[in-house]
Design a protein around this motif. Sequence first.
Motif, mmCIF file in Angstrom:
data_model
loop_
_atom_site.group_PDB
_atom_site.id
_atom_site.type_symbol
_atom_site.label_atom_id
_atom_site.label_comp_id
_atom_site.label_asym_id
_atom_site.label_seq_id
_atom_site.Cartn_x
_atom_site.Cartn_y
_atom_site.Cartn_z
ATOM 1 N N THR A 63 67.634 15.259 -37.693
ATOM 2 C CA THR A 63 67.161 14.569 -36.517
ATOM 3 C C THR A 63 67.095 13.187 -36.410
ATOM 4 O O THR A 63 66.750 12.320 -35.813
ATOM 5 C CB THR A 63 65.635 15.266 -35.831
ATOM 6 O OG1 THR A 63 64.827 14.953 -36.995
ATOM 7 C CG2 THR A 63 65.760 16.622 -35.310
ATOM 8 N N TYR B 95 63.042 23.868 -29.490
ATOM 9 C CA TYR B 95 64.330 23.850 -28.943
ATOM 10 C C TYR B 95 64.123 24.212 -27.258
ATOM 11 O O TYR B 95 64.996 23.548 -26.581
ATOM 12 C CB TYR B 95 65.007 25.122 -29.446
ATOM 13 C CG TYR B 95 65.641 24.914 -30.789
ATOM 14 C CD1 TYR B 95 65.624 23.650 -31.511
ATOM 15 C CD2 TYR B 95 66.189 25.975 -31.491
ATOM 16 C CE1 TYR B 95 66.328 23.623 -32.417
ATOM 17 C CE2 TYR B 95 66.635 25.759 -32.666
ATOM 18 C CZ TYR B 95 66.596 24.598 -33.400
ATOM 19 O OH TYR B 95 67.180 24.387 -34.498
ATOM 20 N N GLU C 93 78.788 10.502 -40.137
ATOM 21 C CA GLU C 93 79.020 11.904 -40.242
ATOM 22 C C GLU C 93 79.861 12.056 -41.518
ATOM 23 O O GLU C 93 81.041 11.616 -41.489
ATOM 24 C CB GLU C 93 80.067 12.296 -38.976
ATOM 25 C CG GLU C 93 80.079 13.808 -38.891
ATOM 26 C CD GLU C 93 80.511 14.148 -37.628
ATOM 27 O OE1 GLU C 93 80.712 13.800 -36.673
ATOM 28 O OE2 GLU C 93 81.474 15.255 -37.712
ATOM 29 N N GLN D 64 74.262 13.149 -33.544
ATOM 30 C CA GLN D 64 74.238 12.818 -31.904
ATOM 31 C C GLN D 64 72.705 12.616 -31.671
ATOM 32 O O GLN D 64 72.320 11.636 -31.283
ATOM 33 C CB GLN D 64 74.810 13.902 -31.198
ATOM 34 C CG GLN D 64 75.034 13.669 -29.929
ATOM 35 C CD GLN D 64 75.655 14.699 -29.106
ATOM 36 O OE1 GLN D 64 76.597 15.492 -29.782
ATOM 37 N NE2 GLN D 64 75.222 15.222 -28.165
ATOM 38 N N VAL D 65 71.761 13.695 -32.269
ATOM 39 C CA VAL D 65 70.458 13.688 -31.990
ATOM 40 C C VAL D 65 69.879 12.537 -32.756
ATOM 41 O O VAL D 65 68.799 11.991 -32.291
ATOM 42 C CB VAL D 65 69.818 15.155 -32.356
ATOM 43 C CG1 VAL D 65 68.458 15.036 -32.136
ATOM 44 C CG2 VAL D 65 70.385 16.135 -31.166
ATOM 45 N N GLN E 30 67.185 19.329 -30.605
ATOM 46 C CA GLN E 30 67.832 20.427 -29.675
ATOM 47 C C GLN E 30 68.594 21.805 -30.753
ATOM 48 O O GLN E 30 68.503 21.535 -31.873
ATOM 49 C CB GLN E 30 69.063 19.822 -28.758
ATOM 50 C CG GLN E 30 70.232 19.486 -29.815
ATOM 51 C CD GLN E 30 71.480 18.972 -28.643
ATOM 52 O OE1 GLN E 30 70.921 18.036 -27.996
ATOM 53 N NE2 GLN E 30 72.499 19.706 -28.924
ATOM 54 N N GLU E 31 68.793 22.849 -29.982
ATOM 55 C CA GLU E 31 69.330 23.779 -30.758
ATOM 56 C C GLU E 31 70.552 23.391 -31.610
ATOM 57 O O GLU E 31 71.488 22.495 -31.058
ATOM 58 C CB GLU E 31 69.819 25.021 -29.864
ATOM 59 C CG GLU E 31 69.868 26.360 -30.275
ATOM 60 C CD GLU E 31 70.344 27.378 -29.275
ATOM 61 O OE1 GLU E 31 70.344 27.135 -28.135
ATOM 62 O OE2 GLU E 31 70.623 28.563 -29.692
ATOM 63 N N GLY E 32 70.861 23.953 -32.662
ATOM 64 C CA GLY E 32 71.915 23.461 -33.655
ATOM 65 C C GLY E 32 71.425 22.261 -34.501
ATOM 66 O O GLY E 32 72.409 21.698 -35.128
ATOM 67 N N VAL E 33 70.242 21.994 -34.444
ATOM 68 C CA VAL E 33 69.767 20.926 -35.334
ATOM 69 C C VAL E 33 68.554 21.429 -35.955
ATOM 70 O O VAL E 33 67.554 21.973 -35.257
ATOM 71 C CB VAL E 33 69.452 19.499 -34.434
ATOM 72 C CG1 VAL E 33 69.000 18.437 -35.216
ATOM 73 C CG2 VAL E 33 70.673 19.083 -33.857
ATOM 74 N N ASN F 179 76.898 17.766 -39.860
ATOM 75 C CA ASN F 179 76.524 18.393 -38.675
ATOM 76 C C ASN F 179 76.728 17.179 -37.553
ATOM 77 O O ASN F 179 75.848 16.460 -37.183
ATOM 78 C CB ASN F 179 75.498 19.108 -38.650
ATOM 79 C CG ASN F 179 75.051 19.745 -37.273
ATOM 80 O OD1 ASN F 179 75.830 19.502 -36.323
ATOM 81 N ND2 ASN F 179 73.933 20.500 -37.120
ATOM 82 N N SER F 180 77.901 17.389 -36.559
ATOM 83 C CA SER F 180 78.144 16.298 -35.536
ATOM 84 C C SER F 180 76.702 16.299 -34.479
ATOM 85 O O SER F 180 76.473 15.436 -33.956
ATOM 86 C CB SER F 180 79.273 16.350 -35.066
ATOM 87 O OG SER F 180 79.531 17.642 -34.412
ATOM 88 N N THR F 181 76.331 17.409 -34.276
ATOM 89 C CA THR F 181 75.292 17.709 -33.442
ATOM 90 C C THR F 181 74.013 16.986 -33.791
ATOM 91 O O THR F 181 73.302 16.265 -33.100
ATOM 92 C CB THR F 181 75.069 19.270 -32.923
ATOM 93 O OG1 THR F 181 76.372 19.813 -32.776
ATOM 94 C CG2 THR F 181 73.934 19.397 -31.795
#
Length: 278
Positions: A119, A70, A165, A146-147, A85-88, A141-143
């Motif tokens: 991821t 992270y 999503e 995105q990743v 990233q954090e959240g994934v 999880n939308s984050t």
Amino acid sequence: MRIAEALSTARKKLSSVDSPTLSAEILLSYVLSCPRHRLITERDKELSPGDREKFFQLVEKRVTHFPLQYITGKTEFYGTELRVQEGVFIPRPETELLVEELIKMLNKEDTFLDIGTGTGCIPVAVLMNKSAAFCFATDINSTALQVARENIRMHRLEERCQLFEADIFPPVDERFDIIVSNPPYIKTSSIASLQEEVKYEPVLSLDGGETGLDAYRRILSGAPMYLRERGYLLLETDPSVLTGLLELARNSFKILDIKRDIQGLERLVLLERKGSSD
Ligand SMILES: C[S@@+](CC[C@H](N)C(=O)[O-])C[C@H]1O[C@@H](n2cnc3c(N)ncnc32)[C@H](O)[C@@H]1O
């Protein structure tokens, strides 16, 4: 302060985390944007006050067991670099076993579905090795989505991977050759005793409910509608939930194989959707 001194001080501060030397080197090479081997060849070079301050701030963060991946924003999976990233959820080496099996199983132009892609590590690793395969992938999880989108783009796989999503299954009218998933499967009561680093990861990616089987139950009950007849379901698992998972699977699936990881733990279950004549 010279590079060698900074590393030595950091190693001592990091003594409570796994691999303090490696952690210190990764953090300093991240701060200096240089490969790790340069830290050795330039060990007598002075650090600028700014770099020194940034490095020790990150060391303090790592001392709290905040995951290295992270901090640096990247990780390696199946020989490929991925953004994280954090959240994934951070991809684990155990999941490379699923990738290896899937690569062996996929015929040339097969389409597979990855449920809970995180991821996007599974699609990226598989599509890079199967140049005509196609993938649909979901995450709630939308984050993560995105990743995953960034990772798919970074490896130029947009033409062969569609991300959604969505809650377990994608909103498409499609039958897949293979469905795979590494779903959340930790029992809720076990979350508090996980390694400190894991507690920084999103609970949604870990928590499989009271029995650890919540996500499996939903995947197994919906999968027959999304799999072609005699299509396969490949699920990552853990010995603590294996018996329950097999119980749930028996109704609609034949259990073809259970594979162990390098530590000898049951890690992968291969199921085949029963046909109308079974
Ligand atoms: C253990 S992580 C696995 C991520 C990735 N496949 C990997 O192997 O690194 C589980 C993933 O499932 C996602 N997830 C949890 N519940 C979900 C649901 N109801 N529908 C879709 N995805 C879900 C989480 O957001 C997380 O990304």
